[in-house]
Every structure is written in structure tokens, then in C-alpha cells.
Design a protein around this motif. Structure first.
Motif, mmCIF file in Angstrom:
data_model
loop_
_atom_site.group_PDB
_atom_site.id
_atom_site.type_symbol
_atom_site.label_atom_id
_atom_site.label_comp_id
_atom_site.label_asym_id
_atom_site.label_seq_id
_atom_site.Cartn_x
_atom_site.Cartn_y
_atom_site.Cartn_z
ATOM 1 N N UNK A 234 111.002 15.041 42.516
ATOM 2 C CA UNK A 234 110.365 14.485 41.233
ATOM 3 C C UNK A 234 109.177 13.682 41.053
ATOM 4 N N UNK A 235 108.441 13.259 41.352
ATOM 5 C CA UNK A 235 107.491 12.084 42.030
ATOM 6 C C UNK A 235 107.400 11.034 42.849
ATOM 7 N N UNK A 236 106.971 9.941 42.991
ATOM 8 C CA UNK A 236 106.886 9.047 43.655
ATOM 9 C C UNK A 236 105.288 9.727 45.293
ATOM 10 N N UNK A 237 105.671 8.762 45.720
ATOM 11 C CA UNK A 237 104.164 9.420 46.446
ATOM 12 C C UNK A 237 104.558 9.609 47.616
ATOM 13 N N UNK B 175 112.667 11.900 44.116
ATOM 14 C CA UNK B 175 111.978 10.991 44.395
ATOM 15 C C UNK B 175 111.560 9.992 43.526
ATOM 16 N N UNK B 176 111.225 10.296 42.408
ATOM 17 C CA UNK B 176 110.723 9.533 41.265
ATOM 18 C C UNK B 176 111.326 9.261 40.285
ATOM 19 N N UNK B 177 111.135 9.643 38.506
ATOM 20 C CA UNK B 177 112.164 9.281 37.614
ATOM 21 C C UNK B 177 113.150 9.625 38.013
ATOM 22 N N UNK B 178 114.294 8.394 37.769
ATOM 23 C CA UNK B 178 116.126 8.327 37.441
ATOM 24 C C UNK B 178 116.281 9.574 36.571
ATOM 25 N N UNK B 179 117.476 10.435 37.576
ATOM 26 C CA UNK B 179 118.111 11.173 36.335
ATOM 27 C C UNK B 179 118.773 10.351 34.943
ATOM 28 N N UNK B 180 119.223 11.091 33.957
ATOM 29 C CA UNK B 180 119.411 10.253 32.996
ATOM 30 C C UNK B 180 120.794 9.638 33.267
#
Length: 206
Positions: free
Chosen positions: A167-170, A117-122
Motif C-alpha cells: 500500500x505504498x513505499x518504494x 509496506x506503506x501506511x500502517x494499518x489502523x
């Protein structure tokens, strides 16, 4: 009802492998970009066909000639939901651990979809550097774990297991991502993140 964390283990059942919280989680450590995975093991949670049911002779004698039996309704099961508690900064690491346990227990890499939901997986960030065409071609091939952000979940096809890292996002992003992730999970949905936040955005639950 709210999701309740269960005892720490992932195992296979008739509905698929189970993922549960691991006690004493340490701070996340950088993980290398995963390479291709292969596995010859059967997909988890997919029982083989059972024996054919014989038709009793008495019932056959009362059936009108040429009259077909009424079709049996399909029973589409709802995916099992598991919660792995983790802070926002540790949700991605928890999702990676859940995937490792699924594969170690015999799951096929192509059975697993991981959403963030937040930063993309590597892995997703690395593969997208070669262009979206090549990136989605790997999804269509379906022979490896596929990582995508929740925004792209609508483009992803159904897989037996979906792992979501909150892992992030609203909260609004999470509220939209979790039901969509559930619609993409055939047998098991694993959600990694803060239990209070997850239950809040789900409201009455999924």
C-alpha cells in the motif's frame, strides 16, 4: 515466474486456505479498528498425524541387532503464494477482506500476520499509541490477528498465514518486504497490490 491472479475465492486445502482476486472491487471505505477475535476452529492447512507405519517382518529379520534406522530428512514445505490485485490505495482494504474470508472459513485469528509496506494499518497505529512493549506483548500472546509494518517483519515470528498489503513505499522497500514476509509464512502468503509492480520487484519471483 511471475505471480498470476487466480479465480475469486478463498478455500482451505492441504496447504492452507487460498485467496484470490475479487472482481469489480470498489473504492476502499474506512474500516473500524478491529477488536479482539477468538475462534475455536483448528488452524487451517495443518493435517493431523497419520497412522504409524508398521515395519515389515522381513525387513526386521535383516536388520542388525542394536542398529538404528537412519533418520528421515525433514521436508519443510514452501508456502503457497496467492495474489489479490488491488491499486495502492486499495491494497489495505483488500488485505482486510482477505483476513475476513480466512476467519470466516474457519481460520484461527492467531494464525494470521498482516504486513504493510506503506501506511500502517489502523489497528497497529492504535495499539502502538499505548507503547511498543504492550504492542509486541500482543504479538507474543499469539491469540489474535497481528498487524505490523514491513520494517518490523524481522521481529515477527512465523505464522501459518501472512498477508502483505503493498500500500505504498518504494519498490526497494517492497523488494525487501516480500521475501521477508515469505520467510514468516508457514503455509500461505497472500500479497495484495498492483500485479505489475509486485512481479517487477520480485524479479524472477519467490
Amino acid at each position: 515466474m511471475p505471480l498470476i491472479p487466480e479465480e475469486p475465492q478463498i478455500h482451505e486445502s492441504a496447504q492452507g486456505p487460498r485467496a484470490t482476486p475479487a472482481a469489480g472491487r470498489t473504492a476502499p471505505t474506512p474500516r473500524p479498528v478491529p477488536g479482539p477475535r477468538t475462534a475455536a476452529a483448528p488452524r487451517p492447512g495443518r493435517p493431523g498425524p497419520g497412522p504409524a507405519r508398521p515395519t515389515p517382518s522381513a525387513q526386521r529379520s535383516h536388520t542388525s541387532a542394536g542398529q538404528a534406522a537412519p533418520p528421515r530428512p525433514e521436508n519443510r514445505s514452501v508456502p503457497q503464494i496467492q495474489l489479490i490485485p488491488a491499486p495502492v490505495e486499495g491494497a489495505l482494504d483488500a488485505a482486510d477482506e482477505a483476513v475476513d474470508l480466512l476467519l470466516d472459513s474457519g481460520g484461527a485469528p492467531g494464525d494470521v500476520l498482516v504486513l504493510t509496506t506503506g501506511e500502517q494499518h489502523p489497528w497497529a497505529a492504535h495499539e502502538l499509541s499505548f507503547g511498543e512493549t504492550a504492542y509486541w506483548a500482543q504479538h507474543e500472546a499469539g491469540d489474535d490477528v497481528f498487524y505490523a509494518d514491513a520494517v518490523s517483519a524481522g521481529r515477527a515470528s512465523v505464522r501459518p498465514v501472512v498477508v502483505v498489503a503493498v500500500n505504498g513505499g518504494s519498490d526497494e522497500d517492497a523488494a525487501q518486504a516480500l521475501p521477508l514476509a515469505m520467510s514468516r509464512a508457514r503455509s500461505l502468503l497472500i500479497v495484495c497490490g498492483d500485479p505489475q509492480r509486485i512481479n517487477a520487484v520480485l524479479g524472477a519471483g519467490v
